[in-house]
Design a protein around this motif. Structure first.
Motif, short mmCIF file in Angstrom:
data_model
loop_
_atom_site.label_atom_id
_atom_site.label_comp_id
_atom_site.label_asym_id
_atom_site.label_seq_id
_atom_site.Cartn_x
_atom_site.Cartn_y
_atom_site.Cartn_z
N LYS A 179 0.84 -1.20 0.00
CA LYS A 179 0.00 0.00 0.00
C LYS A 179 0.87 1.25 0.00
O LYS A 179 0.61 2.22 -0.74
N GLY A 180 1.91 1.23 0.83
CA GLY A 180 2.84 2.35 0.85
C GLY A 180 3.53 2.53 -0.49
O GLY A 180 3.76 3.67 -0.93
N TYR A 181 3.84 1.41 -1.16
CA TYR A 181 4.46 1.52 -2.47
C TYR A 181 3.51 2.17 -3.48
O TYR A 181 3.94 2.96 -4.33
N GLY A 182 2.22 1.85 -3.37
CA GLY A 182 1.24 2.51 -4.24
C GLY A 182 1.24 4.01 -4.05
O GLY A 182 1.15 4.79 -5.01
N ILE A 183 1.36 4.45 -2.79
CA ILE A 183 1.45 5.89 -2.50
C ILE A 183 2.70 6.47 -3.15
O ILE A 183 2.65 7.55 -3.77
N ASP A 184 3.82 5.77 -3.02
CA ASP A 184 5.07 6.26 -3.61
C ASP A 184 4.96 6.37 -5.13
O ASP A 184 5.50 7.32 -5.73
N LYS A 185 4.28 5.43 -5.76
CA LYS A 185 4.13 5.47 -7.23
C LYS A 185 3.28 6.66 -7.66
O LYS A 185 3.57 7.30 -8.68
N VAL A 186 2.23 6.96 -6.91
CA VAL A 186 1.40 8.12 -7.24
C VAL A 186 2.19 9.40 -7.02
O VAL A 186 2.13 10.33 -7.84
N ALA A 187 2.95 9.47 -5.94
CA ALA A 187 3.78 10.65 -5.68
C ALA A 187 4.80 10.84 -6.81
O ALA A 187 5.07 11.97 -7.25
N GLU A 188 5.36 9.74 -7.27
CA GLU A 188 6.31 9.80 -8.39
C GLU A 188 5.64 10.35 -9.65
O GLU A 188 6.22 11.17 -10.38
N GLU A 191 5.16 14.15 -9.22
CA GLU A 191 6.42 14.89 -9.36
C GLU A 191 6.93 14.90 -10.79
O GLU A 191 7.53 15.89 -11.23
N LYS A 192 6.68 13.84 -11.54
CA LYS A 192 7.08 13.82 -12.95
C LYS A 192 6.31 14.86 -13.76
O LYS A 192 6.79 15.31 -14.81
N LYS A 193 5.13 15.22 -13.27
CA LYS A 193 4.34 16.24 -13.94
C LYS A 193 4.77 17.66 -13.56
O LYS A 193 4.24 18.63 -14.07
N GLY A 194 5.71 17.75 -12.63
CA GLY A 194 6.25 19.05 -12.27
C GLY A 194 5.64 19.69 -11.05
O GLY A 194 5.87 20.88 -10.79
N PHE A 195 4.86 18.93 -10.26
CA PHE A 195 4.21 19.48 -9.08
C PHE A 195 4.94 19.05 -7.82
O PHE A 195 5.36 17.89 -7.69
N SER A 196 5.06 19.96 -6.87
CA SER A 196 5.79 19.63 -5.65
C SER A 196 4.98 19.86 -4.38
O SER A 196 5.45 19.55 -3.28
N ASN A 197 3.76 20.39 -4.51
CA ASN A 197 2.90 20.61 -3.35
C ASN A 197 1.69 19.68 -3.44
O ASN A 197 0.77 19.91 -4.22
N TYR A 198 1.70 18.62 -2.62
CA TYR A 198 0.65 17.62 -2.76
C TYR A 198 0.51 16.77 -1.49
O TYR A 198 1.40 16.75 -0.63
N MET A 199 -0.60 16.06 -1.41
CA MET A 199 -0.83 15.05 -0.40
C MET A 199 -1.44 13.83 -1.07
O MET A 199 -2.39 13.95 -1.84
N VAL A 200 -0.89 12.65 -0.80
CA VAL A 200 -1.44 11.40 -1.29
C VAL A 200 -1.77 10.53 -0.09
O VAL A 200 -0.92 10.29 0.77
N GLU A 201 -3.02 10.08 -0.01
CA GLU A 201 -3.45 9.23 1.10
C GLU A 201 -4.13 7.99 0.56
O GLU A 201 -5.00 8.07 -0.32
N ILE A 202 -3.73 6.83 1.04
CA ILE A 202 -4.39 5.57 0.72
C ILE A 202 -4.60 4.81 2.02
O ILE A 202 -3.66 4.49 2.73
N GLY A 203 -5.86 4.58 2.35
CA GLY A 203 -6.18 3.79 3.52
C GLY A 203 -5.60 4.31 4.81
O GLY A 203 -5.30 3.54 5.72
N GLY A 204 -5.42 5.61 4.92
CA GLY A 204 -4.92 6.20 6.15
C GLY A 204 -3.44 6.48 6.19
O GLY A 204 -2.97 7.19 7.07
#
Length: 343
Positions: A179-188, A191-204
């Motif tokens: 689950k944590g890896y899924g979060i890391d993949k979405v964050a990646e 960031e590839k799209k050029g955004f640096s201000n974000y929050m990603v939450e999956i299952g808490g």
């Protein structure tokens, strides 16, 4: 998604507090949400000067998470992990890059902590905390020992050609890391799209970066473990910076049998549910996958071992123990800078 993902995470109370005296920015975040891995996801991105089209972004997020799920879900018959679990002993299976990343980190954490074992799903099932019906009596010591002999990350062989196992019935479950890896993949992806201000939450579990408009920091609440049943209360507020934040606890999933209370967390060393006073562990780490795995591993350790491990490895860790005198907390040296003094 995972066999036990709902057991190994404690849902955060996530809230967004603006700094005193700051005006609200007119810049609105792009917010998307959906379902994945047997739970839900929520993502918030502040696009800045670059536009982000929500519908297209959601499609890319869903595709990313579907790929992770197809690789690591034990609920999908033809998933990569299930193909490995059906594999004969000493047969090398070529694996994807995503699978390699998760299995390599799972092995590393298992060897380092001695309390995180991604092969012990059958042992957890034996105690009644897997997808099977829980037992009406505790397992015999002989059953526990037989199960212990058939688990262990030392029975995995990761090479440049792929992954193999030395025992035919060895099985993987990435419930504490996928689950944590899924979060890391979405964050990646973000960031590839050029955004640096974000929050990603999956299952808490969360990963945050940058800040909110006007430079206001992301502020995250750790849940109070002794709140009245059915209520969610804030214990402590932290400002995690550019980190993932994961919490594991044993105060929600348990059952009583023969006059004893058994938690859902199993110590692979003893083969039995842990019985100690540590009820909540919060870990900060740049990787959500690593934070997720460490939170589970430290909870299994108990207070004293977890404190020593956190300091030895310079980890930002916050512990809550339940004692006769009430809740006792511990902040590792590396965690102190993230505590919000205003609570």
């Amino acid at each position: 998604m995972q066999k036990l993902s709902y057991l190994f995470s404690v849902i955060f109370l996530v809230f967004f507090l603006s700094a005193c005296g700051q005006q609200q920015s007119q810049l609105k975040p792009v917010e998307i949400n959906g379902k994945t891995m047997g739970t839900t996801y929520n993502i918030k991105v502040f696009p800045g000067p670059i536009a982000l089209e929500a519908d297209r972004f959601k499609k890319e997020v869903d595709e990313t998470l579907i790929a992770v799920n197809q690789s690591m879900s034990t609920y999908i018959p033809d998933s990569e992990i299930n193909r490995f679990n059906r594999l004969d002993a000493n047969t090398v299976m070529p694996i994807s890059g995503d699978f390699r990343t998760v299995v390599a980190e799972s092995i590393r954490l298992g060897e380092s902590t001695k309390t995180l074992d991604v092969t012990m799903g059958p042992l957890i099932d034996l105690w009644g905390f897997g997808p099977d019906k829980r037992p009406t009596k505790r397992p015999l010591q002989s059953e526990i020992e037989a199960m212990q002999a058939n688990i262990g990350v030392n029975k995995l062989q990761l090479t440049s050609e792929g992954l193999a196992k030395t025992l035919p019935h060895l099985e993987l479950s990435f419930s504490a890391t996928a689950k944590g890896y899924g979060i890391d993949k979405v964050a990646e992806l973000i960031e590839k799209k050029g955004f640096s201000n974000y929050m990603v939450e999956i299952g808490g579990e969360l990963r945050i970066s940058g800040s909110k408009p006007e430079g206001a920091p992301w502020r995250i609440a750790i849940e109070k473990p002794d709140a009245p049943a059915g209520q969610r209360q804030i214990h402590r507020v932290v400002e995690p910076g550019n980190n993932a934040i994961a919490t594991s606890g044993d105060y929600r999933i348990f059952y009583e049998m023969d006059g004893e209370v058994f938690t859902h967390l199993i110590d692979p060393g003893t083969g039995k549910p842990v019985r100690h006073d540590l009820v909540s562990v919060t870990v900060l780490h740049p990787s959500a996958m690593t934070a997720d795995g460490l939170a589970t591993a430290l909870t299994v350790m108990g207070t004293q071992r977890a404190r020593a491990y956190a300091e030895e490895h310079n980890l930002p860790v916050y512990l809550i123990s339940k004692t006769d005198a009430g809740l006792e907390t511990f902040s590792s040296t590396a965690f102190e800078p993230y505590l919000d003094v205003k609570k």
